[in-house]
Design a protein around this motif. Structure first.
Motif, PDB file in Angstrom:
ATOM      1  N   ALA A   8     -58.100 -12.539 119.692  1.00  0.00           N
ATOM      2  CA  ALA A   8     -57.846 -13.855 119.089  1.00  0.00           C
ATOM      3  C   ALA A   8     -56.384 -14.284 119.112  1.00  0.00           C
ATOM      4  O   ALA A   8     -56.087 -15.480 119.239  1.00  0.00           O
ATOM      5  N   GLY A   9     -55.461 -13.339 118.973  1.00  0.00           N
ATOM      6  CA  GLY A   9     -54.050 -13.722 119.006  1.00  0.00           C
ATOM      7  C   GLY A   9     -53.683 -14.387 120.317  1.00  0.00           C
ATOM      8  O   GLY A   9     -52.974 -15.406 120.347  1.00  0.00           O
ATOM      9  N   MET A  10     -54.180 -13.828 121.412  1.00  0.00           N
ATOM     10  CA  MET A  10     -53.908 -14.422 122.724  1.00  0.00           C
ATOM     11  C   MET A  10     -54.759 -15.664 122.963  1.00  0.00           C
ATOM     12  O   MET A  10     -54.349 -16.570 123.707  1.00  0.00           O
ATOM     13  N   ARG A  11     -55.928 -15.728 122.346  1.00  0.00           N
ATOM     14  CA  ARG A  11     -56.720 -16.964 122.463  1.00  0.00           C
ATOM     15  C   ARG A  11     -55.969 -18.122 121.809  1.00  0.00           C
ATOM     16  O   ARG A  11     -55.955 -19.245 122.337  1.00  0.00           O
ATOM     17  N   LEU A  12     -55.319 -17.844 120.684  1.00  0.00           N
ATOM     18  CA  LEU A  12     -54.531 -18.880 120.009  1.00  0.00           C
ATOM     19  C   LEU A  12     -53.301 -19.247 120.838  1.00  0.00           C
ATOM     20  O   LEU A  12     -52.973 -20.427 120.982  1.00  0.00           O
ATOM     21  N   LEU A  13     -52.608 -18.236 121.370  1.00  0.00           N
ATOM     22  CA  LEU A  13     -51.423 -18.520 122.177  1.00  0.00           C
ATOM     23  C   LEU A  13     -51.802 -19.303 123.430  1.00  0.00           C
ATOM     24  O   LEU A  13     -51.076 -20.217 123.841  1.00  0.00           O
ATOM     25  N   HIS A  14     -52.946 -18.956 124.035  1.00  0.00           N
ATOM     26  CA  HIS A  14     -53.389 -19.657 125.243  1.00  0.00           C
ATOM     27  C   HIS A  14     -53.623 -21.138 124.954  1.00  0.00           C
ATOM     28  O   HIS A  14     -53.330 -21.992 125.784  1.00  0.00           O
ATOM     29  N   ALA A  15     -54.160 -21.418 123.758  1.00  0.00           N
ATOM     30  CA  ALA A  15     -54.394 -22.814 123.372  1.00  0.00           C
ATOM     31  C   ALA A  15     -53.076 -23.536 123.088  1.00  0.00           C
ATOM     32  O   ALA A  15     -52.942 -24.736 123.339  1.00  0.00           O
ATOM     33  N   GLN A  16     -52.094 -22.794 122.595  1.00  0.00           N
ATOM     34  CA  GLN A  16     -50.808 -23.374 122.221  1.00  0.00           C
ATOM     35  C   GLN A  16     -49.850 -23.450 123.399  1.00  0.00           C
ATOM     36  O   GLN A  16     -49.134 -24.439 123.575  1.00  0.00           O
ATOM     37  N   ASN A  17     -49.825 -22.397 124.227  1.00  0.00           N
ATOM     38  CA  ASN A  17     -48.874 -22.321 125.346  1.00  0.00           C
ATOM     39  C   ASN A  17     -49.514 -21.486 126.456  1.00  0.00           C
ATOM     40  O   ASN A  17     -49.306 -20.277 126.552  1.00  0.00           O
ATOM     41  N   GLU A  18     -50.293 -22.148 127.298  1.00  0.00           N
ATOM     42  CA  GLU A  18     -51.045 -21.462 128.351  1.00  0.00           C
ATOM     43  C   GLU A  18     -50.123 -20.725 129.314  1.00  0.00           C
ATOM     44  O   GLU A  18     -50.422 -19.602 129.748  1.00  0.00           O
ATOM     45  N   GLU A  19     -49.008 -21.325 129.649  1.00  0.00           N
ATOM     46  CA  GLU A  19     -48.082 -20.695 130.595  1.00  0.00           C
ATOM     47  C   GLU A  19     -47.548 -19.380 130.041  1.00  0.00           C
ATOM     48  O   GLU A  19     -47.451 -18.370 130.760  1.00  0.00           O
ATOM     49  N   LEU A  36     -62.623 -18.328 114.906  1.00  0.00           N
ATOM     50  CA  LEU A  36     -61.186 -18.278 115.128  1.00  0.00           C
ATOM     51  C   LEU A  36     -60.475 -18.839 113.899  1.00  0.00           C
ATOM     52  O   LEU A  36     -60.960 -19.801 113.276  1.00  0.00           O
ATOM     53  N   CYS A  37     -59.341 -18.257 113.553  1.00  0.00           N
ATOM     54  CA  CYS A  37     -58.546 -18.613 112.369  1.00  0.00           C
ATOM     55  C   CYS A  37     -59.152 -18.086 111.069  1.00  0.00           C
ATOM     56  O   CYS A  37     -58.650 -18.390 109.984  1.00  0.00           O
ATOM     57  N   TYR A  38     -60.229 -17.292 111.163  1.00  0.00           N
ATOM     58  CA  TYR A  38     -60.840 -16.697 109.975  1.00  0.00           C
ATOM     59  C   TYR A  38     -60.666 -15.185 109.930  1.00  0.00           C
ATOM     60  O   TYR A  38     -61.352 -14.493 109.187  1.00  0.00           O
ATOM     61  N   GLY A  39     -59.722 -14.674 110.740  1.00  0.00           N
ATOM     62  CA  GLY A  39     -59.318 -13.290 110.573  1.00  0.00           C
ATOM     63  C   GLY A  39     -58.499 -13.157 109.297  1.00  0.00           C
ATOM     64  O   GLY A  39     -58.019 -14.151 108.736  1.00  0.00           O
ATOM     65  N   LYS A  40     -58.309 -11.935 108.816  1.00  0.00           N
ATOM     66  CA  LYS A  40     -57.662 -11.733 107.518  1.00  0.00           C
ATOM     67  C   LYS A  40     -56.245 -12.299 107.472  1.00  0.00           C
ATOM     68  O   LYS A  40     -55.873 -12.978 106.507  1.00  0.00           O
ATOM     69  N   ASN A  41     -55.451 -12.041 108.493  1.00  0.00           N
ATOM     70  CA  ASN A  41     -54.050 -12.491 108.465  1.00  0.00           C
ATOM     71  C   ASN A  41     -53.925 -14.009 108.537  1.00  0.00           C
ATOM     72  O   ASN A  41     -53.134 -14.618 107.801  1.00  0.00           O
ATOM     73  N   GLU A  42     -54.709 -14.624 109.421  1.00  0.00           N
ATOM     74  CA  GLU A  42     -54.648 -16.080 109.538  1.00  0.00           C
ATOM     75  C   GLU A  42     -55.222 -16.760 108.301  1.00  0.00           C
ATOM     76  O   GLU A  42     -54.727 -17.807 107.873  1.00  0.00           O
ATOM     77  N   ASN A  67     -46.262 -21.129 111.598  1.00  0.00           N
ATOM     78  CA  ASN A  67     -45.999 -20.867 113.020  1.00  0.00           C
ATOM     79  C   ASN A  67     -47.284 -20.613 113.794  1.00  0.00           C
ATOM     80  O   ASN A  67     -47.256 -20.058 114.887  1.00  0.00           O
ATOM     81  N   SER A  68     -48.395 -21.005 113.246  1.00  0.00           N
ATOM     82  CA  SER A  68     -49.686 -20.683 113.852  1.00  0.00           C
ATOM     83  C   SER A  68     -50.487 -21.945 114.128  1.00  0.00           C
ATOM     84  O   SER A  68     -50.321 -22.975 113.451  1.00  0.00           O
ATOM     85  N   GLU A  69     -51.370 -21.844 115.107  1.00  0.00           N
ATOM     86  CA  GLU A  69     -52.299 -22.932 115.393  1.00  0.00           C
ATOM     87  C   GLU A  69     -53.302 -23.110 114.260  1.00  0.00           C
ATOM     88  O   GLU A  69     -53.983 -24.134 114.186  1.00  0.00           O
ATOM     89  N   CYS A  70     -53.399 -22.119 113.372  1.00  0.00           N
ATOM     90  CA  CYS A  70     -54.395 -22.164 112.295  1.00  0.00           C
ATOM     91  C   CYS A  70     -53.892 -22.881 111.053  1.00  0.00           C
ATOM     92  O   CYS A  70     -54.674 -23.188 110.142  1.00  0.00           O
ATOM     93  N   THR A  71     -52.594 -23.117 110.962  1.00  0.00           N
ATOM     94  CA  THR A  71     -52.040 -23.784 109.780  1.00  0.00           C
ATOM     95  C   THR A  71     -51.342 -25.077 110.198  1.00  0.00           C
ATOM     96  O   THR A  71     -50.684 -25.137 111.241  1.00  0.00           O
ATOM     97  N   GLU A  72     -51.492 -26.072 109.357  1.00  0.00           N
ATOM     98  CA  GLU A  72     -50.883 -27.379 109.633  1.00  0.00           C
ATOM     99  C   GLU A  72     -49.685 -27.568 108.712  1.00  0.00           C
ATOM    100  O   GLU A  72     -49.809 -27.489 107.488  1.00  0.00           O
TER     101      GLU A  72
END
Length: 494
Positions: free
Chosen positions: A127-138, A245-251, A290-295
């Motif tokens: 999931a960490g890389m799934r989030l990064l891929h959505a945020q910054n694919e490159e 996604l975004c429902y892991g403990k840390n996020e 700093n996460s795609e899970c928080t606004e």
């Protein structure tokens, strides 16, 4: 004469019984005295959101396609954060690469040199890389390519390094659970592999840092995007699997912090109901937003320092945790409008689920009431008492366990709809047969084709029912022949 004939018949059946016993003993004994020609190995790098873990698996070389024979030789936790936090330029992230190399060096030492070239190595990012891929694919593509290049440089057989989907992660976890528990195949009386009579599979629940997965077998007539038909060892299974996604403990914890910051009159000092009384700590706002899970709120200053003040308010913590879930749907659904069929069978809850239950001394099985009451007592402790009561848990984790236990309770009861009866079927467990329960084992088994779809590919030992039958037939014919000769000799003497 009739009496003598009866004695002969009785003796015949006695000898025949002895022959059967000998045949079965020899068949079972074949497996005990057989010398293993050696071990084979496989490596999986589990690149999670908060950290990476390198698993080394081993299995008897002649039993590659048997179930339950793959065990964990060792695992190594890579120091530092997950790969999603790595710098795309390896030269600027010496610490991360040093940590990865250290773990791989330890694994390499555990494998005989002559087995290196035949040892497959896989990397799966979650999931960490799934989030990064959505945020910054490159950035995600570059990090993965750097890791591929490194793994290819090792003396092993590189197979794959990729970001796996949440649905795949759930399915691989389900395969791991049932493979280790022997629910796919088991040995019958003749020491041959067969499907256990009346065997039922167990559901799988995984709680990571950035996502959570649930997977369990359902009737074949259920179809949809969350249903995966799979064939293992010649048997068909229909698996419901969904990843949040975004429902892991840390996020989820970050999202709770974000909600508290937004509702606080003073964003620099926030009362946190899930933290223990007497525990205060200051964190940068960037660690929350700093996460795609928080606004981030309007006017957000990433350099802002926020002091979280522990309040140990179990009810208020429950309310803010519950606010993360949209529980408006009714019928066959979990939360956020996601379809979920009725729960069926037992469940294995591992990773974050296990550690949360273990903090309450409730690993294994328990009742819903026991979990709830123990959780309330735990959350009522102040920080000094908590540190005294749980000396084996590091402070960085201990401070969050009130939140995580309430989160687990809410996710399972309000989210997945476990009740008093179905809760009893949940087993909070870390490992089976000294092997960690993780999606990584199911991932390796699947990608290396060690779980064949067709039953005919399963390598059975020589001591199969056919072998046993032939041995018994030979023994019976021998006894009949001896009896026949004895009778003829007796008749000649007369």
């Amino acid at each position: 004469m009739a009496m003598k004939l009866g004695c002969c018949i009785a003796l015949f059946f006695l000898l025949a019984s002895v022959a059967v016993i000998i045949a079965i003993s020899v068949i079972q004994g074949c497996n005990w005295t057989h010398e293993t020609p050696g071990l084979k190995y496989g490596i999986v790098v589990d690149s999670g959101s908060s950290r990476s873990t390198v698993y080394l698996y081993q299995w008897p070389a002649e039993k590659e396609n048997n179930t339950g024979v793959v065990t964990e030789n060792m695992h190594c936790q890579v120091a530092g954060p997950g790969i999603s936090d790595m710098n795309v330029d390896p030269a600027r992230d010496v610490a991360s690469w040093k940590a990865i190399r250290a773990c791989m060096a330890n694994v390499t030492k555990a494998i005989p040199p002559e087995q290196h070239s035949a040892t497959p190595v896989f990397l799966g990012a979650t999931a960490g890389m799934r989030l990064l891929h959505a945020q910054n694919e490159e950035a995600s593509n570059t990090i993965l390519q750097n890791l591929r290049d490194y793994l290819k440089s090792l003396p092993f057989s590189f197979h794959n390094a990729s970001i796996i989907s949440g649905q795949e992660e759930g399915l691989y976890g389900w395969i791991t659970v049932n493979y280790l528990m022997g629910n796919f195949l088991d040995k019958n009386l003749w020491n041959a592999w067969a499907r256990p009579h009346g065997a039922e599979t167990r559901g799988s629940m995984d709680l990571g840092g950035a996502s959570t997965q649930i997977a369990f077998a359902v009737p074949e007539d259920l179809t949809g995007q969350d249903y995966l038909p799979v064939t293992l060892y010649g048997y068909d299974y229909n698996i419901y699997t969904h990843s949040f996604l975004c429902y892991g403990k840390n996020e989820a914890e970050k999202r709770v912090q974000a909600a508290l910051v937004k509702s606080s009159k003073d964003p620099t000092t926030v009362v946190h109901p899930c933290l223990p009384r007497g525990f205060n700590h200051t964190i940068p706002a960037s660690s929350i937003f700093n996460s795609e899970c928080t606004e981030a709120p309007e006017g957000y200053d990433p350099a802002l320092s926020i002091t979280m003040v522990g309040a140990a308010d179990r009810d208020a913590c429950g309310d803010v945790v519950r606010s993360l879930f949209n529980l408006s749907c009714t019928g066959n659904c979990s939360f956020n409008g996601v379809e979920q069929p009725p729960l069926s069978g037992g469940f294995m809850a591992y990773a974050g689920f296990y550690y949360s239950a273990a903090a309450l001394y409730l690993s294994g099985t328990s009742t819903l009431d026991t979990f709830n009451s123990t959780m309330q007592d735990f959350c009522a402790m102040d920080w000094p008492t908590l540190k005294k009561e749980r000396t084996w848990i590091r402070d960085k984790f201990l401070k969050s366990y009130c939140f995580s236990t309430i989160y687990v309770y809410t996710l399972l009861v309000d989210g997945y709809k476990f009740n008093e009866e179905s809760w009893k079927t949940i087993q909070f467990q870390k490992e089976v047969k000294n092997t960690s329960i993780a999606w990584s084992l199911g991932y390796m088994l699947t990608l290396s084709n060690m779980i064949p779809a067709e039953a005919k590919l399963v390598r059975l030992p020589l001591n199969t029912p056919l072998f046993g039958g032939l041995l018994f037939l030979f023994s019976a014919l021998t006894i009949v022949s001896v009896m026949f000769l004895l009778i003829k000799l007796r008749n000649k003497k007369r």
